[in-house]
Design a protein around this motif. Structure first.
Motif: not given
Length: 227
Positions: A50-53, A56-57, A69-73
């Motif tokens: 959640v923090l990574l995305l 990014k946002a 980021l891809t792995a987090a999503y």
């Protein structure tokens, strides 16, 4: 909206004393995320995603793409499964110790329930669902004043209408409704008289963003988070 997690609208307004509300009133943009059980190591990975995305946002990573980021999503998207993308809380079943409330076994958080289904029991008898909906945060630990929250999946039309109403600032029209009066010095709070409270469905106020609805001495106090 850029996080692939279930979004629950109106839950914060049903809970008094939420930390996110405290910071919202001090000018911060806030939202709360349920990451999992405190002792579950996977909760750390969920909240890290959640923090990574979120970073990014917010534009902190610029336009660069990172594998993390891809792995987090993907992680959050897979965890959501078939849970609705957006839900709204329409009712809080408040309880006291004297109610002898007992939730019907087997419900998970964000579980679907159908009209007539047995949800819980208390000293007055059975508590059944009045319509199809979603059980949110059912109480099983034996303490607390929230038996459960009742939610539903809003239609796209309703979501677009609510968004449009807020964009056009049509909430200013509320003060023209008979029996609805703005609280002096608080642009985000209205008082609805006892008579008017019986005439207007609560959904009307929710469309305008006023989801914190409290009954006091026969009248309603409706409030929303300040802009």
């Amino acid at each position: 909206s850029q996080l692939p997690v279930p979004v629950i609208i109106g839950l914060e307004e049903e809970i008094d004393g939420a930390l996110s509300e405290y910071w919202t009133r001090r000018g911060c943009v806030t939202f709360s995320v349920e990451g999992g059980q405190h002792q579950d190591p996977a909760s750390i990975d969920n909240l890290e995603a959640v923090l990574l995305l979120t970073l990014k946002a917010a534009g902190l990573f610029g336009k660069q793409t990172m594998p993390e980021l891809t792995a987090a999503y993907d992680r959050l998207e897979n965890l959501r499964g078939n849970i609705p993308r957006i839900m709204e809380v329409v009712m809080r079943h408040a309880i006291t110790k004297e109610d002898e409330f007992r939730m019907q076994p087997g419900f998970r958080n964000l579980d679907r329930a159908h009209a007539g289904q047995l949800l819980a029991r208390d000293r007055r008898g059975e508590i059944r669902a009045a319509e199809d909906g979603i059980i949110i945060m059912p109480l099983y630990q034996g303490q607390g004043s929230d038996g459960f929250f009742w939610g539903r999946e809003p239609s796209n039309t309703r979501l677009r209408m609510t968004e449009r109403v807020r964009e056009m600032k049509l909430e200013r029209m509320l003060s023209f409704l008979p029996g609805v009066q703005k609280v002096s010095g608080n642009a985000s709070r209205f008082i609805v008289s006892e008579r008017a409270a019986k005439l207007y469905p609560k959904e009307i106020f929710q469309v305008f963003g006023y989801r914190r609805i409290r009954e006091r001495d026969g009248h309603l106090v409706i409030e929303r988070q300040p802009d």
